[in-house]
Design an enzyme around this catalytic site. Sequence first.
Site, PDB file in Angstrom:
ATOM      1  N   GLU A 144      24.540   0.288   0.144  1.00  0.00           N
ATOM      2  CA  GLU A 144      23.925  -1.033   0.244  1.00  0.00           C
ATOM      3  C   GLU A 144      23.097  -1.087   1.530  1.00  0.00           C
ATOM      4  O   GLU A 144      23.589  -0.663   2.576  1.00  0.00           O
ATOM      5  CB  GLU A 144      24.969  -2.143   0.288  1.00  0.00           C
ATOM      6  N   GLY A 281      30.817  -3.906   9.155  1.00  0.00           N
ATOM      7  CA  GLY A 281      32.267  -4.025   9.124  1.00  0.00           C
ATOM      8  C   GLY A 281      32.912  -3.185   8.035  1.00  0.00           C
ATOM      9  O   GLY A 281      33.844  -2.429   8.278  1.00  0.00           O
ATOM     10  N   GLU A 318      36.227  -7.689   1.420  1.00  0.00           N
ATOM     11  CA  GLU A 318      35.776  -6.577   0.568  1.00  0.00           C
ATOM     12  C   GLU A 318      36.531  -6.578  -0.754  1.00  0.00           C
ATOM     13  O   GLU A 318      35.946  -6.341  -1.811  1.00  0.00           O
ATOM     14  CB  GLU A 318      35.955  -5.236   1.279  1.00  0.00           C
ATOM     15  N   HIS A 321      35.110  -9.121  -3.114  1.00  0.00           N
ATOM     16  CA  HIS A 321      33.829  -8.719  -3.705  1.00  0.00           C
ATOM     17  C   HIS A 321      34.028  -8.077  -5.088  1.00  0.00           C
ATOM     18  O   HIS A 321      33.074  -7.994  -5.861  1.00  0.00           O
ATOM     19  CB  HIS A 321      33.123  -7.707  -2.809  1.00  0.00           C
ATOM     20  N   GLU A 340      27.488 -12.889  -0.981  1.00  0.00           N
ATOM     21  CA  GLU A 340      28.053 -12.965   0.366  1.00  0.00           C
ATOM     22  C   GLU A 340      28.554 -14.370   0.717  1.00  0.00           C
ATOM     23  O   GLU A 340      29.613 -14.525   1.316  1.00  0.00           O
ATOM     24  CB  GLU A 340      27.050 -12.468   1.406  1.00  0.00           C
TER      25      GLU A 340
HETATM   26  N1  TRP Z   1      28.104  -5.782   1.678  1.00  0.00           N
HETATM   27  C1  TRP Z   1      28.888  -5.512   2.842  1.00  0.00           C
HETATM   28  C2  TRP Z   1      29.791  -6.713   3.034  1.00  0.00           C
HETATM   29  O1  TRP Z   1      29.364  -7.784   3.286  1.00  0.00           O
HETATM   30  C3  TRP Z   1      28.177  -5.282   4.110  1.00  0.00           C
HETATM   31  C4  TRP Z   1      27.041  -4.334   4.167  1.00  0.00           C
HETATM   32  C5  TRP Z   1      25.799  -4.537   3.774  1.00  0.00           C
HETATM   33  C6  TRP Z   1      27.006  -3.104   4.819  1.00  0.00           C
HETATM   34  N2  TRP Z   1      24.984  -3.509   4.141  1.00  0.00           N
HETATM   35  C7  TRP Z   1      25.708  -2.626   4.793  1.00  0.00           C
HETATM   36  C8  TRP Z   1      27.966  -2.357   5.424  1.00  0.00           C
HETATM   37  C9  TRP Z   1      25.315  -1.441   5.413  1.00  0.00           C
HETATM   38  C10 TRP Z   1      27.591  -1.163   6.033  1.00  0.00           C
HETATM   39  C11 TRP Z   1      26.285  -0.731   6.040  1.00  0.00           C
HETATM   40  O2  TRP Z   1      30.949  -6.650   2.889  1.00  0.00           O
HETATM   41 ZN    ZN Z   2      30.278  -9.056   1.895  1.00  0.00          ZN
END
Ligand code: TRP
Ligand code: ZN
Length: 881
Positions: A144, A281, A318, A321, A340
């Site tokens: 992501e 995170g 997480e 999600h 989110e």
């Molecule tokens: N989708 C993840 C969350 O909110 C966070 C996330 C988005 C992420 N882009 C990222 C984590 C790139 C690491 C690197 O839980």
């Molecule tokens: Zn998230």
Amino acid sequence: MDIPPSPAAPENNPDMADAAPDPKAPAVIRREDYAPFAWLVPEVQLDFDLGLDATRVVAKLTVVRNAKADPSPTIRLNGDDIVPLGVSVDGEPTLDWSMDGSDLLIPLSAEAHEITIATQIDPSANTQLMGLYASEGMLCTQCEAEGFRRITFFPDRPDVLSVYTVRMRGDFPVLLSNGNLVAQGTCEDGVPWAEWHDPWPKPSYLFALVAGDLVANSDRFTTMSGREVALNIYVRAGDLERTGHAMESLKASMRWDEEVFGREYDLDLFNIVAVSDFNMGAMENKGLNVFNTKYVLADSDTATDADYDGIEGVIAHEYFHNWSGNRVTCRDWFQLSLKEGITVLRDQLFSQDMGSAAVKRIADVRVLRGAQFPEDSGPLAHPIRPDSYQEISNFYTATVYNKGAEVIRMMRTMCGEERFRAGCDLYFERHDGEAATCEDFVRAMEDGAGLDLSQFRLWYSQAGTPKLSLRLEHEGDAATLHVTQEVPPTPGQPVKQPMPIPLQIALFDRNSANHNGEKLLTITESQASFSFSGYPKEPVVSVNRGFSAPVIIERDVAQEELVFLAAHDDDPFARYEALQDLVVGHLKAAVNGTLDEAAHAEGEAAIAKAIGAVLTDDALDDLMRGELLVLPSETYLAETIPVADPGAIHAAREGLKAHLGRVLAADFHALYDRAEKVPFSLSAEARGARKIKSLVLSYAAASDPAKAAELAAQQYAKADNMTDRQGALMVLCGLENDAREAALKDFYARFTGNALVIDKWFALQASSLHPRVLDHVEALAKHPDFTMKNPNRVRSLHMAMAYNPHAFHDASGRGYRMIADLILALDPVNPQTASRFVGQLGRWRRIEPVRSAMMREQLERIAAVASLSRDTREQVDKSLG
Ligand code: TRP
Ligand code: ZN
């Protein structure tokens, strides 16, 4: 896998030269340009031959024309920093392909095809930590938002959902991917292999692969329908004993999501892997969450109470999600807040249920005000559903996440828990297996919860924090509340419409300190009045109870009314807020120089009275008492002033702290003595006691540094847990004292080798109130343990400094220079992390002229560098623009 060699390296491919974009015209992606992809990719098979320096990937894509999209004679597959080593269509090697920039174009003639593409990557050279990268001898992925295209060519967009089969071989004892383990074994050459299959169709951003020498904390969970799920938390061998809290948090999250949202887990296996090099995170990859070690590892010697809370919240986030994000995903990245916002709200509600709801709500509001309000009032302001972007990584913001959560929380406040649940149920039922939009969520809430959200949709499209002005009028037995609202202009949105604002209020009787029930007002116009009868005496108004709306409230309220609410309000948030307002009002006046000596003394006395009451109120638990004792941050104070002088704010706030520490010394120290007797445990009582101890030390540091140093040195020496140790060291770090050096040395020696604790050692020094903090940061940047390759370390040193107003806003401008230097040095290594620093310099318009000019100068110095990443370029240009 016979795949022909590449016909042309991209650098001498004529197609690419034609497509070379104008470097001065940044590519802007617009929400309104959304179009479905011309092809469906129902199945993907990935074969990995894994190596730390060279990994070969063969991807086999089953593609079918998308009847719902405009037909195309080619398929466009995104790539980033990769070249096709070979391409086959329907089993036949072909040279009939071309590059358009970094995208691969393949002409396709029939309804359905099978495409095979080989690529090779060097995970060790991947310092961006996007795609497949090496971290301390292991391999892991982060896809992501657009990292998958750094592994193989693919329609790397969230509305293309595929069933993945992943085969891998490599010299690693543990080989993981999404879904279920189908088979594993050892090749003839002794190299381990494994095959994974994920039955749930998913977009490429949820793909994950991990290979390493890892051990697992394994457990089980029985779901509401009686299915057994195997749980594993994978870490390095030495870290296993520190995974207990993460596992407990995971099981609690799974149970809570069943009980509160009716959501059950849907695979037989749930894996978590902790890695030390990670941009954020954690990441919710289907069945294989990848976590920053910071949000997994904890024991009482090495993690603070706040770290424990962070782990609980991120593990939950997480896990949640899996439904809000994975089962229902996003149509495009403009919809990011769809997954989110709701997931942050879900993790906030979970944490509220696990501990003190009041304390959690206050903490969440503090984060919103500290991080999101400044975003909303600066050059990077954007709605929770942005309309355009250049680099999507720049939109993983407090606005999309935290304001996004507040927007959904308002819906919940307006309809109540039960109807909110019905709306969520309908949303999940309608869109299960789909890539949905924010609009889909809003419609499900309208249909399922029975809300009319026609005007409320403005919360998705308008940026900026609404300002409410309140005035109470009292006549006869009627109290009338007059409200005006204004949504400030933001970049690209000069004129705003009024938004619907749910405002929870209560009217208190001055004598009895009671009220006759909460009322939920909804302000829909720019002006409104609400009358209440039955108040022969003017009531005291408590507003925005529970922080029912993410707005700024301005009202002319007497100090004594705030003192009254700070003592009597039965809504814990409103009580906290009254104290904050009291302090903000006083400090603002002090900074503006509008207080004469008498008024200044009067203000201090009112605050001392209110804080004194908090210190001695037996009905308060210590965790809540601690929240009430935290003065509004310098950042939040600056936010309430149109053009702020950070030096004056710092001086005024420290001055008030010193005054309170002095006049309330006896009460503070009595509290400390009581707290000190509470033995270590993770109970709310013991955690509250620890919070109190650190707070008393920080007040003492302002009022009586010698005494504070003595107490802190004692607390440090006696500490049997990290919360006490860090609280003491934090205070020592800010003082000029022998004990400072000794404690820092001891701390370093005690915890060498534990990266997460050494991060604290860096962060404590960079966030200190020491007069030579910038010298310390400069020296620490040359420390052998400092590296720009590890984002946690950069955050510990430079991010901590950039968010320490006393350091960053040093009158010399040196803090600004140091952050600009860091951005320029980090950008080529890790652009995602580098661009996150720009926002601090971007505050220049809201800072007094001398500092403002220096901040701007540093932004211009960065902007002059031609080779900036797209990430940093977008933020710098917007900050200057
Ligand atoms: N989708 C993840 C969350 O909110 C966070 C996330 C988005 C992420 N882009 C990222 C984590 C790139 C690491 C690197 O839980
Ligand atoms: Zn998230």
